[in-house]
Each structure stands twice: as structure tokens, then as C-alpha cells.
Design a protein around this motif. Structure first.
Motif, PDB file in Angstrom:
ATOM      1  N   MET A  71       0.837  -1.210   0.000  1.00 47.60           N
ATOM      2  CA  MET A  71       0.000   0.000   0.000  1.00 47.60           C
ATOM      3  C   MET A  71       0.868   1.255   0.000  1.00 47.60           C
ATOM      4  N   GLN A  72       0.466   2.200  -0.801  1.00 49.72           N
ATOM      5  CA  GLN A  72       1.146   3.488  -0.796  1.00 49.72           C
ATOM      6  C   GLN A  72       0.600   4.345   0.339  1.00 49.72           C
ATOM      7  N   SER A  73       1.501   4.998   1.041  1.00 49.44           N
ATOM      8  CA  SER A  73       1.056   5.934   2.075  1.00 49.44           C
ATOM      9  C   SER A  73       0.513   7.197   1.406  1.00 49.44           C
ATOM     10  N   MET A  74      -0.590   7.702   1.908  1.00 50.67           N
ATOM     11  CA  MET A  74      -1.196   8.886   1.307  1.00 50.67           C
ATOM     12  C   MET A  74      -0.248  10.074   1.287  1.00 50.67           C
ATOM     13  N   ARG A  75       0.566  10.206   2.318  1.00 53.79           N
ATOM     14  CA  ARG A  75       1.400  11.402   2.373  1.00 53.79           C
ATOM     15  C   ARG A  75       2.500  11.388   1.321  1.00 53.79           C
ATOM     16  N   LYS A  76       2.732  10.256   0.699  1.00 51.66           N
ATOM     17  CA  LYS A  76       3.748  10.214  -0.342  1.00 51.66           C
ATOM     18  C   LYS A  76       3.199  10.588  -1.710  1.00 51.66           C
ATOM     19  N   ILE A  77       1.908  10.773  -1.782  1.00 53.14           N
ATOM     20  CA  ILE A  77       1.289  11.097  -3.070  1.00 53.14           C
ATOM     21  C   ILE A  77       1.322  12.610  -3.298  1.00 53.14           C
ATOM     22  N   CYS A  78       1.707  12.994  -4.497  1.00 48.88           N
ATOM     23  CA  CYS A  78       1.799  14.411  -4.873  1.00 48.88           C
ATOM     24  C   CYS A  78       0.455  15.119  -4.687  1.00 48.88           C
ATOM     25  N   LYS A  79       0.511  16.340  -4.211  1.00 44.92           N
ATOM     26  CA  LYS A  79      -0.726  17.086  -3.958  1.00 44.92           C
ATOM     27  C   LYS A  79      -1.494  17.396  -5.254  1.00 44.92           C
ATOM     28  N   HIS A  80      -0.797  17.380  -6.371  1.00 40.91           N
ATOM     29  CA  HIS A  80      -1.457  17.673  -7.652  1.00 40.91           C
ATOM     30  C   HIS A  80      -2.096  16.434  -8.280  1.00 40.91           C
ATOM     31  N   TYR A  81      -1.847  15.287  -7.683  1.00 42.72           N
ATOM     32  CA  TYR A  81      -2.274  14.026  -8.293  1.00 42.72           C
ATOM     33  C   TYR A  81      -3.757  13.981  -8.667  1.00 42.72           C
ATOM     34  N   PRO A  82      -4.667  14.403  -7.784  1.00 42.36           N
ATOM     35  CA  PRO A  82      -6.095  14.284  -8.136  1.00 42.36           C
ATOM     36  C   PRO A  82      -6.465  14.994  -9.442  1.00 42.36           C
ATOM     37  N   ASN A  83      -5.787  16.080  -9.742  1.00 41.65           N
ATOM     38  CA  ASN A  83      -6.139  16.872 -10.930  1.00 41.65           C
ATOM     39  C   ASN A  83      -5.106  16.793 -12.045  1.00 41.65           C
ATOM     40  N   CYS A  84      -4.093  15.983 -11.868  1.00 45.70           N
ATOM     41  CA  CYS A  84      -3.001  15.961 -12.846  1.00 45.70           C
ATOM     42  C   CYS A  84      -3.388  15.148 -14.087  1.00 45.70           C
ATOM     43  N   PRO A  85      -3.079  15.677 -15.280  1.00 46.65           N
ATOM     44  CA  PRO A  85      -3.382  14.910 -16.492  1.00 46.65           C
ATOM     45  C   PRO A  85      -2.658  13.567 -16.547  1.00 46.65           C
ATOM     46  N   MET A  86      -1.542  13.435 -15.835  1.00 46.82           N
ATOM     47  CA  MET A  86      -0.830  12.148 -15.831  1.00 46.82           C
ATOM     48  C   MET A  86      -1.710  11.056 -15.237  1.00 46.82           C
ATOM     49  N   ASN A 117       6.833   6.298 -10.062  1.00 45.97           N
ATOM     50  CA  ASN A 117       8.131   6.949  -9.840  1.00 45.97           C
ATOM     51  C   ASN A 117       8.038   8.423  -9.473  1.00 45.97           C
ATOM     52  N   TYR A 118       6.936   9.036  -9.834  1.00 46.13           N
ATOM     53  CA  TYR A 118       6.794  10.480  -9.558  1.00 46.13           C
ATOM     54  C   TYR A 118       5.602  10.764  -8.643  1.00 46.13           C
ATOM     55  N   CYS A 119       4.413  10.495  -9.121  1.00 52.45           N
ATOM     56  CA  CYS A 119       3.188  10.900  -8.393  1.00 52.45           C
ATOM     57  C   CYS A 119       3.049  10.206  -7.043  1.00 52.45           C
ATOM     58  N   TRP A 120       3.441   8.945  -6.980  1.00 53.75           N
ATOM     59  CA  TRP A 120       3.374   8.202  -5.714  1.00 53.75           C
ATOM     60  C   TRP A 120       4.714   8.208  -5.002  1.00 53.75           C
ATOM     61  N   ASN A 121       5.607   9.038  -5.444  1.00 50.21           N
ATOM     62  CA  ASN A 121       6.954   9.088  -4.869  1.00 50.21           C
ATOM     63  C   ASN A 121       7.302  10.529  -4.486  1.00 50.21           C
ATOM     64  N   GLU A 122       6.332  11.182  -3.905  1.00 52.12           N
ATOM     65  CA  GLU A 122       6.534  12.553  -3.404  1.00 52.12           C
ATOM     66  C   GLU A 122       6.994  13.514  -4.491  1.00 52.12           C
TER      67      GLU A 122
END
Ligand code: SF4
Length: 67
Positions: free
Chosen positions: A1-16, A32-37
Motif C-alpha cells: 500500500m502506498q502511504s497517502m502522504r507520499k502522493i503528490c498534492k497535484h495528483y487528483p487533478n493531474c493529467p498524468m 516513480n513520480y506521483c506516488w513518490n513525493e
């Protein structure tokens, strides 16, 4: 499981995220990026600096013309 705090704050709205869910983008980018701070993410840096950038700019700063 990925920890929520490691997810980028832009993730919900990011086109990626959208491209990945649409099957257009390899999950490795997300891992490598969005779930990696957002480590070394050029999209994140542009967002923070208010620099315009296209939706098809990948986290490493390259443009994917297929997106
Ligand atoms: S691509 Fe970059 S800015 Fe977008 S969610 Fe992933 S880490 Fe954040």
C-alpha cells in the motif's frame, strides 16, 4: 500500500493520472513520480513556479506527442 502522504498534492487533478487511467501512460510514471513525493517532477516544478506547461509534458519534462 502506498502511504497517502507520499502522493503528490497535484495528483487528483493531474493529467498524468487521467492518461494512466485511460491506459495511455505507463504506470511506472505514476509510481516513480506521483506516488513518490513528486521527486524530480518537472510538472510539479512548473506548477509551483506558475510556469505554463502543456498537458502532454511528462514528469521528466519531455513532450509525448501521442498524448
Ligand atoms: S505528474 Fe508530477 S505534478 Fe502531476 S501528480 Fe505526478 S508528481 Fe504531481
Amino acid at each position: 500500500m502506498q502511504s497517502m502522504r507520499k502522493i503528490c498534492k497535484h495528483y487528483p487533478n493531474c493529467p498524468m493520472k487521467r492518461f494512466w487511467l485511460q491506459g495511455k501512460l505507463d504506470k511506472e510514471w505514476i509510481k516513480n513520480y506521483c506516488w513518490n513525493e513528486h521527486k524530480n517532477c518537472k510538472r510539479y516544478e512548473a506548477e509551483e513556479k506558475g510556469i505554463p506547461h502543456p498537458d502532454n509534458m511528462l514528469p521528466d519534462g519531455t513532450i509525448n506527442k501521442k498524448l
